[in-house]
Design a protein around this motif. Sequence first.
Motif, PDB file in Angstrom:
ATOM      1  N   HIS A   6       0.847  -1.195   0.000  1.00 19.37           N
ATOM      2  CA  HIS A   6       0.000   0.000   0.000  1.00 19.37           C
ATOM      3  C   HIS A   6       0.881   1.244   0.000  1.00 19.37           C
ATOM      4  O   HIS A   6       0.973   1.958   0.994  1.00 19.37           O
ATOM      5  CB  HIS A   6      -0.908   0.002   1.240  1.00 19.37           C
ATOM      6  CG  HIS A   6      -1.898  -1.111   1.254  1.00 19.37           C
ATOM      7  ND1 HIS A   6      -3.227  -0.895   1.040  1.00 19.37           N
ATOM      8  CD2 HIS A   6      -1.751  -2.437   1.439  1.00 19.37           C
ATOM      9  CE1 HIS A   6      -3.871  -2.054   1.100  1.00 19.37           C
ATOM     10  NE2 HIS A   6      -2.991  -3.000   1.343  1.00 19.37           N
ATOM     11  N   ASP A  10       0.001   5.161  -4.367  1.00 20.93           N
ATOM     12  CA  ASP A  10      -1.144   4.360  -4.785  1.00 20.93           C
ATOM     13  C   ASP A  10      -2.366   4.637  -3.922  1.00 20.93           C
ATOM     14  O   ASP A  10      -3.494   4.610  -4.395  1.00 20.93           O
ATOM     15  CB  ASP A  10      -0.818   2.866  -4.721  1.00 20.93           C
ATOM     16  CG  ASP A  10       0.248   2.453  -5.714  1.00 20.93           C
ATOM     17  OD1 ASP A  10       0.306   3.055  -6.813  1.00 20.93           O
ATOM     18  OD2 ASP A  10       1.029   1.538  -5.390  1.00 20.93           O
ATOM     19  N   PRO A  13      -3.527   8.843  -5.010  1.00 16.94           N
ATOM     20  CA  PRO A  13      -3.047   9.263  -6.339  1.00 16.94           C
ATOM     21  C   PRO A  13      -3.296  10.747  -6.622  1.00 16.94           C
ATOM     22  O   PRO A  13      -2.541  11.370  -7.370  1.00 16.94           O
ATOM     23  CB  PRO A  13      -3.817   8.368  -7.307  1.00 16.94           C
ATOM     24  CG  PRO A  13      -4.983   7.856  -6.537  1.00 16.94           C
ATOM     25  CD  PRO A  13      -4.571   7.830  -5.097  1.00 16.94           C
TER      26      PRO A  13
END
Length: 80
Positions: A6, A10, A13
């Motif tokens: 994680h 990501d 974004p």
Amino acid sequence: MSNTPHELHDEFPEFVEKIHALKVSDNHFAKLAEDYHELNRKVHRAETNVEPREELAEVDLRKRRSALKDEIYAYLKENA
């Protein structure tokens, strides 16, 4: 449980540029990001059994990562 790391870029974004800018300009944020990265790696290694942990220890790591992610999100929103 997910075996996918994680990473902050990501997870958020919409804040990729802000994350990079704060990492180089804000020591507090850089420390939060580094702490998150280290904790995230521990979770990922536990989930993939590279460094297995007891279930409760793994759950604790995930809770700590989640709390730190919440803190980072609040910081990003505050400094947006």
